[in-house]
Scaffold this motif. Sequence first.
Motif, PDB file in Angstrom:
ATOM      1  N   VAL A 104      59.874  12.406  68.596  1.00 15.90           N
ATOM      2  CA  VAL A 104      60.530  12.054  69.861  1.00 15.90           C
ATOM      3  C   VAL A 104      61.805  12.879  69.965  1.00 15.90           C
ATOM      4  O   VAL A 104      62.763  12.670  69.219  1.00 15.90           O
ATOM      5  CB  VAL A 104      60.853  10.548  69.930  1.00 15.90           C
ATOM      6  N   ASP A 105      61.806  13.843  70.862  1.00 18.43           N
ATOM      7  CA  ASP A 105      62.930  14.764  71.049  1.00 18.43           C
ATOM      8  C   ASP A 105      63.728  14.311  72.274  1.00 18.43           C
ATOM      9  O   ASP A 105      63.307  14.502  73.413  1.00 18.43           O
ATOM     10  CB  ASP A 105      62.399  16.181  71.234  1.00 18.43           C
ATOM     11  N   ILE A 106      64.900  13.696  72.027  1.00 16.23           N
ATOM     12  CA  ILE A 106      65.729  13.172  73.122  1.00 16.23           C
ATOM     13  C   ILE A 106      66.815  14.191  73.425  1.00 16.23           C
ATOM     14  O   ILE A 106      67.837  14.257  72.746  1.00 16.23           O
ATOM     15  CB  ILE A 106      66.356  11.815  72.761  1.00 16.23           C
ATOM     16  N   GLY A 107      66.586  15.009  74.409  1.00 16.00           N
ATOM     17  CA  GLY A 107      67.547  16.027  74.803  1.00 16.00           C
ATOM     18  C   GLY A 107      68.539  15.504  75.824  1.00 16.00           C
ATOM     19  O   GLY A 107      68.727  14.300  75.973  1.00 16.00           O
ATOM     20  N   GLU A 108      69.145  16.418  76.546  1.00 17.31           N
ATOM     21  CA  GLU A 108      70.110  16.009  77.567  1.00 17.31           C
ATOM     22  C   GLU A 108      69.413  15.517  78.825  1.00 17.31           C
ATOM     23  O   GLU A 108      69.813  14.520  79.418  1.00 17.31           O
ATOM     24  CB  GLU A 108      71.039  17.175  77.923  1.00 17.31           C
ATOM     25  N   GLN A 109      68.337  16.208  79.227  1.00 18.49           N
ATOM     26  CA  GLN A 109      67.721  15.894  80.511  1.00 18.49           C
ATOM     27  C   GLN A 109      66.300  15.353  80.405  1.00 18.49           C
ATOM     28  O   GLN A 109      65.805  14.760  81.358  1.00 18.49           O
ATOM     29  CB  GLN A 109      67.747  17.150  81.403  1.00 18.49           C
ATOM     30  N   THR A 110      65.624  15.574  79.285  1.00 25.19           N
ATOM     31  CA  THR A 110      64.262  15.053  79.129  1.00 25.19           C
ATOM     32  C   THR A 110      64.062  14.498  77.720  1.00 25.19           C
ATOM     33  O   THR A 110      64.734  14.895  76.772  1.00 25.19           O
ATOM     34  CB  THR A 110      63.198  16.155  79.365  1.00 25.19           C
ATOM     35  N   THR A 111      63.124  13.571  77.619  1.00 21.67           N
ATOM     36  CA  THR A 111      62.660  13.063  76.320  1.00 21.67           C
ATOM     37  C   THR A 111      61.217  13.500  76.152  1.00 21.67           C
ATOM     38  O   THR A 111      60.378  13.228  77.020  1.00 21.67           O
ATOM     39  CB  THR A 111      62.759  11.528  76.255  1.00 21.67           C
ATOM     40  N   ASP A 112      60.935  14.193  75.068  1.00 17.92           N
ATOM     41  CA  ASP A 112      59.592  14.725  74.827  1.00 17.92           C
ATOM     42  C   ASP A 112      58.937  14.008  73.650  1.00 17.92           C
ATOM     43  O   ASP A 112      59.599  13.700  72.654  1.00 17.92           O
ATOM     44  CB  ASP A 112      59.651  16.227  74.545  1.00 17.92           C
ATOM     45  N   LEU A 113      57.645  13.780  73.778  1.00 19.58           N
ATOM     46  CA  LEU A 113      56.864  13.108  72.737  1.00 19.58           C
ATOM     47  C   LEU A 113      55.723  14.024  72.303  1.00 19.58           C
ATOM     48  O   LEU A 113      54.961  14.518  73.141  1.00 19.58           O
ATOM     49  CB  LEU A 113      56.295  11.794  73.283  1.00 19.58           C
ATOM     50  N   VAL A 114      55.625  14.265  70.990  1.00 20.94           N
ATOM     51  CA  VAL A 114      54.500  15.025  70.426  1.00 20.94           C
ATOM     52  C   VAL A 114      53.927  14.208  69.279  1.00 20.94           C
ATOM     53  O   VAL A 114      54.654  13.846  68.351  1.00 20.94           O
ATOM     54  CB  VAL A 114      54.941  16.412  69.913  1.00 20.94           C
TER      55      VAL A 114
END
Length: 478
Positions: free
Chosen positions: A219-229
């Motif tokens: 779970v990559d929680i960046g500044e503008q999006t959260t991505d799930l791989v």
Amino acid sequence: MKLSNVIAGIDLGSSKVSIVVARPVSDSIGYSLEVLGFGTSPLPKGAVVNGSVENIVQVAEALAKALQDVSTVANYPFDTVNVSFGGMNVKVIEQKDEIIRPTSSSGEEVTENDIAQLISEVTRVRKQKDSNYDVIHVLPRYFMVDNVGHITEPVGRQGIKLGGDFLVISGNSQSLKRTRKSLEIVENSLRRANIVYSPIATGLAVLTEEEKNAGIALVDIGEQTTDLVIYQNNFIRHVASFPIAGKNITNDLKTGCGIQLSNAEDLKCSFGAALAENVPSNIEISINYLSGRPPRKVLKKNVAMIIEERLKEIAAMVYGEIKYHGLEEELIGGVVLTGGTSSITDIETVFSRVMDGMNVRVGLPEGLNRTSKADIVSSLSYASAVGLAWASIKPLDERLVSRKPIKIQPVRELSSREESFQLRNERAAAADEPSGNTRTSSSPLIDIGGWLSSIKNTFISNRDQVNDGGSYGDDEEK
């Protein structure tokens, strides 16, 4: 003596550009990544929005500044350059396709060439269906040989019909062109850099092979999006992206505390906590939110309460996606959090509680050859850039590469005298190198020192030529 296999990982984030220059070295248990240099430069607000380059010149200027930082510690030519791309300008499509192998091959085993042909067919069909998006990755989940399905490894099986179930990751064509244009302004050959989906690159840096085999969610929680791989059996099972991330926490603090956005960002980074129950009720924070006004006082516990609620929402959104696809029981390794927001204290506990007690940890770059430079880049802020360097060493999927083992020469540590002698030789070689160097897409050979002196003039001339669209004519399509 020129160093070989030098890789540059360039992470174009929403708030900054980060670069890591490295090379693979062998050791007693395999190989690791030797960090040769690193650099970072902030991006003006709006230069990159939701993962898409919007102001080409501003991004190019930040990239040049970051490269200049790199050159102070590692003035090596790059053999390979990998650049991140992500955010809401990416589409992830599930696609099934198949090919009929040539009759002459029907009695022979499926080969890697057959898989490459199938991948090419998937790419062609996807581009035909959506011409506004360019394919970045084609990632197989399962294969089919004749009537036998759900095969993870088709090479070596016999059959006429070869098919597969794929995740096709595509990027908006105009956004990709703007990304390449910003790279080209800095150095023309950078336009041919490899594009890598950002959260997948990060996974190469922070996940172990054992975790990816057992089953794990990044779970990559960046500044503008959260991505799930989601990984299982060493390949990617599922990818998703959500438009709620760190910026939403900052906006919540701005509204809840009655302060400016810059104050809210500082408040989150300096005093943020994810669990309000662990924060005393009597700690006050004074915020100079406006010139000529007395500081605004807020309770640290209230700050934590605001942050905790938004993190619960993000965790619930991610867990809902995992459960919707029936993968919660498959994640033996649990969840690994990364991205700048993951540095908030106690964030693992919040996610674990929302996700029914699932194991959660914060992921930092691993597999680095331990040096002072590696210690600096072993942080969340450099995780994607480190992963981009790994992207030229570790395959995204073992089934899509040659079975020949990677040959990496062992590298011994140089003495200070040898290192100085080596650096003088490299500089002398660079001075004697002819200007008409032949460069290929896989070996850009960017010599940082050669162009930094003229970069300011390049920006001045390009400011008048580059518009906000940054698109190319039809004759310049790749």
